[in-house]
Enzyme design. Sequence first.
Site, PDB file in Angstrom:
ATOM      1  N   CYS A   1       0.927  -0.958   0.215  1.00 25.24           N
ATOM      2  CA  CYS A   1      -0.111  -0.143  -0.098  1.00 25.24           C
ATOM      3  C   CYS A   1       1.172   0.858   0.339  1.00 25.24           C
ATOM      4  CB  CYS A   1      -0.838   0.043   1.244  1.00 25.24           C
ATOM      5  SG  CYS A   1      -1.141   0.856   2.552  1.00 25.24           S
TER       6      CYS A   1
ATOM      7  N   CYS B   1       1.177   3.061   2.956  1.00 20.67           N
ATOM      8  CA  CYS B   1       1.981   2.114   4.169  1.00 20.67           C
ATOM      9  C   CYS B   1       3.425   2.903   3.852  1.00 20.67           C
ATOM     10  CB  CYS B   1       2.201   1.262   4.409  1.00 20.67           C
ATOM     11  SG  CYS B   1      -0.007   0.629   5.016  1.00 20.67           S
TER      12      CYS B   1
ATOM     13  N   TRP C   1      24.674  11.970  19.332  1.00 19.68           N
ATOM     14  CA  TRP C   1      25.846  12.707  19.191  1.00 19.68           C
ATOM     15  C   TRP C   1      25.737  13.737  18.902  1.00 19.68           C
ATOM     16  CZ3 TRP C   1      31.014  14.460  17.990  1.00 19.68           C
ATOM     17  CH2 TRP C   1      31.284  14.868  18.957  1.00 19.68           C
TER      18      TRP C   1
END
Length: 538
Positions: A42, A45, A495
């Site tokens: 899909c 998705c 970081w």
Amino acid sequence: LAQTTRLYSEEDLVVILTSSTIKQSLLNSSTAWLVQFYSSWCGHCIQYSPTWKALARDVQDWEQAIRIGVLDCAQENNFDICKDFGVHFYPTFRYFKAHNPAFDVGQTNRGADRELQTVRQLMVNFLQNHTKQDWPASCPALEPSSSENILSLIGQKSDQYTAIIVENEDSYIGREVILDLMTYQGLTVKRALSSDKRLIEKLGINSFPSAYLLHPNGTHDILDVQKRLRFFFSSFLKLLPGVHRKQNGSGAAQEPLIKGPQDPGISEAWKDFEKSKVYMADLESGLHYLLRVELATHQTLVGEELKTFKVFVTVVAKSVLFNSLSQLFPGRHSVVKLLETLLEWLISLPLEKIPYDAILDLVNNKMRISGMFLSNQLQWVGCQGSRVGLRGYPCSLWTLFHVLTVQAARQPDALANTGLEENPKAVLQTMRMYIVSFFGCQECGKHFEEMAAESLSQVKSLDQAVLWLWRKHNQVNGRLAGTMSEDPHFPKTQWPSPDLCPTCHEEQDGIHVWNEDKVLAFLKQHYGAANISPKHLH
Ligand code: FAD
């Protein structure tokens, strides 16, 4: 078990559910769940998957309260289970409460949109919808604390910090910071409301959100963060001395398994260092380990391994040599001389294979070449761990390659006449080859190779190479946070943390984003020669 689907892998920090695991995972779970039933064919998705992955990363520290799962309804063996859950459209998002004793199809909670921030806030609301009976066991209280409760703590000594986020009622930052810190010990986070006049007068707070910190010694003050954003508050609190991730994440107070810098039983004297510096002692110790220990497991260097070693020595030697010419060389003459000699020797020997002992002879200076020396003692400084076995060599290897990518970007001519000069990826390719052929941690090598295969080809400039390594290192940090590799005194964070580089961090629509221009400038400064300290060198 490691599972992979077409859209998600466990690298994405989501739990990949299947027909055989979903019911069992949701039933009587100690945590709540948010599950996306999707279909790998899909289009929505597929387009949504980056947001879902970003959400999973964003709420990684909440997993003992609420977990993020995915189930691919397009996989044949999941057809029936998606029918059982009544999933008709993709993607379908379902919330499941903790401690659910019976099968339940979950609650669909659409929200106004599917933006990451909205979903995150819905997760908080959903957690708060639990009752006392089904409250997820490890989830801290999310309700605002009363002024009585907080004022009674002021001036009291304690074995831990208490942070109070004072904010408007509709703000989610307090609850998000509480959840961000839920797997950390040494600190409790509470939320208080700006409408609590008695409290804010007593604390002297007049803008919101603000954070107030009660120290274990009974003192208290306003927390001074550069930007009053969730990420800044959470990062600051995670880095407080004595605050670290619980070892088994169970939430139960426990004897630390790993001794810290201040712990009396630590075997070696603790060396003070600044985390804003890079230490030459780490780079030299790393080279010592690499040349005398890691390489020693290969009796003969031949074929690809020999090629890799030659390129590695070329890159390291040329980068440091170039610097010596331009007065920037941060290292010691004796080590430069060793690398230079090693390189000349490798070039002058057109051999198909080289016995490791010959390399060791040279490194140990059996040929008595004057002025050339690499200490054979490990002296970790910025890379020292709170106990033996943590940090050390792998830390120095990352550090070395960050220094090399930065040197290459700052001194593009460093690799002139080596055949590598036109290639912005030269340092990264060398690192890739080295890690695959020699790095003792094979699993690490496998992961690094996957990352390199996926995106190294996109690097088109020396600056991009610096940023690529930074990004990938953060990906590894994200994956390893909370695992056995983590030194509890050096929690793996994204970081540079805001205290090192405040301008590197921004927020867009409630989501943390990096300002990559600032990150690049910071990396060039941090890993630049002028920031490499000679402190603690033998
Ligand atoms: P490290 O992650 O080693 O970092 C060293 C220093 O680099 C930090 O102290 C910080 O100052 C700086 N730093 C941190 N993040 C960044 C960044 N994004 N950019 C620039 N500088 C940064 N261990 C595993 O358990 N599994 C693995 O799959 C794995 N893969 C690895 C792959 C490679 C290529 C390497 C070199 C190491 C790998 N390791 C792996 C080891 C792991 O990444 C750490 O090196 C080790 O756990 C020590 O962690 P540390 O706390 O010293 O920090």
